[in-house]
Design a protein around this motif. Sequence first.
Motif, mmCIF file in Angstrom:
data_model
loop_
_atom_site.group_PDB
_atom_site.id
_atom_site.type_symbol
_atom_site.label_atom_id
_atom_site.label_comp_id
_atom_site.label_asym_id
_atom_site.label_seq_id
_atom_site.Cartn_x
_atom_site.Cartn_y
_atom_site.Cartn_z
ATOM 1 N N VAL A 87 -2.146 -23.645 30.413
ATOM 2 C CA VAL A 87 -1.171 -22.935 29.698
ATOM 3 C C VAL A 87 -0.084 -22.478 30.394
ATOM 4 N N SER A 88 1.070 -22.603 30.281
ATOM 5 C CA SER A 88 2.242 -21.925 30.959
ATOM 6 C C SER A 88 2.319 -20.469 30.872
ATOM 7 N N ALA A 89 3.111 -19.799 31.623
ATOM 8 C CA ALA A 89 3.504 -18.458 31.489
ATOM 9 C C ALA A 89 4.407 -18.256 30.043
ATOM 10 N N ALA A 90 5.115 -19.352 29.697
ATOM 11 C CA ALA A 90 6.142 -19.201 28.631
ATOM 12 C C ALA A 90 5.056 -19.271 27.300
ATOM 13 N N ASP A 91 4.016 -20.076 27.412
ATOM 14 C CA ASP A 91 3.125 -20.346 26.167
ATOM 15 C C ASP A 91 2.501 -19.153 26.088
ATOM 16 N N GLY A 92 2.047 -18.450 27.246
ATOM 17 C CA GLY A 92 1.117 -17.160 27.157
ATOM 18 C C GLY A 92 2.027 -15.975 26.361
ATOM 19 N N LEU A 93 3.470 -15.984 27.000
ATOM 20 C CA LEU A 93 4.068 -14.792 26.454
ATOM 21 C C LEU A 93 4.308 -15.111 24.876
ATOM 22 N N HIS A 94 4.642 -16.383 24.477
ATOM 23 C CA HIS A 94 4.821 -16.654 23.183
ATOM 24 C C HIS A 94 3.753 -16.542 22.118
ATOM 25 N N ASP A 95 2.396 -16.830 22.767
ATOM 26 C CA ASP A 95 1.069 -16.424 21.938
ATOM 27 C C ASP A 95 1.128 -14.894 21.875
ATOM 28 N N VAL A 96 1.283 -14.155 22.776
ATOM 29 C CA VAL A 96 1.397 -12.766 22.788
ATOM 30 C C VAL A 96 2.130 -12.227 21.548
ATOM 31 N N LYS A 97 3.251 -12.742 21.861
ATOM 32 C CA LYS A 97 4.436 -12.478 20.608
ATOM 33 C C LYS A 97 3.850 -12.650 18.986
ATOM 34 N N ILE A 98 3.561 -13.924 19.006
ATOM 35 C CA ILE A 98 3.064 -14.277 17.634
ATOM 36 C C ILE A 98 1.738 -13.497 17.094
ATOM 37 N N ASN A 99 0.782 -13.392 18.100
ATOM 38 C CA ASN A 99 -0.388 -12.704 17.732
ATOM 39 C C ASN A 99 -0.158 -11.002 17.234
ATOM 40 N N ILE B 147 14.117 -18.994 32.508
ATOM 41 C CA ILE B 147 13.533 -19.983 31.662
ATOM 42 C C ILE B 147 12.349 -19.619 31.057
ATOM 43 N N VAL B 148 11.547 -18.862 31.816
ATOM 44 C CA VAL B 148 10.235 -18.440 31.223
ATOM 45 C C VAL B 148 10.331 -17.617 30.313
ATOM 46 N N PHE B 149 11.262 -16.510 30.286
ATOM 47 C CA PHE B 149 11.401 -15.583 29.216
ATOM 48 C C PHE B 149 12.438 -16.205 28.109
ATOM 49 N N THR B 150 13.287 -17.077 28.291
ATOM 50 C CA THR B 150 14.021 -17.913 27.166
ATOM 51 C C THR B 150 13.188 -18.821 26.429
#
Length: 107
Positions: free
Chosen positions: A1-13, A83-86
Motif C-alpha cells: 500500500v502506498s502512502a497516498a492510498d493510506g492517506l486516502h483510506d484514512v480520509k474515507i474511514n 504528488i502523495v497529498f494530491t
Amino acid sequence: VSAADGLHDVKINYAQTFMPDYRKGFAVHVGISLLYVTIAYIPVAYRPIVAGSGIDYAKAILNGITVPEASGLLTMLCKGVGIVFTSAASLPVGLEGPMIHSGLCLK
C-alpha cells in the motif's frame, strides 16, 4: 500500500464515521480533501519548479539546456510530497510525468 492510498483510506474511514448524517460525512470528506490539497501546495509555494509534470524540464536538460533547481534532492522531495497529498485528495493526477522528473533528480 502506498502512502497516498493510506492517506486516502484514512480520509474515507473517518468520513464514514459521520455517514448516518450524509451532510456531516460529506463535509468531513471535503474538509480533509482541502487539508490534503493545502499540504500539497506548500512544497509548490516553496519550490515553484515542482509545479506541473516535469517532462518539459527533463527534455530541456537532456537537450543540454541548464535549468536551475530542476534537479536535486530537495526538488525531488517537494515533488514527492506534492504528488502523495494530491493523489490522497482524490484529484486526477498522472504519475508518469512526476516520476520522470524524480528520476531526473536522481541523476
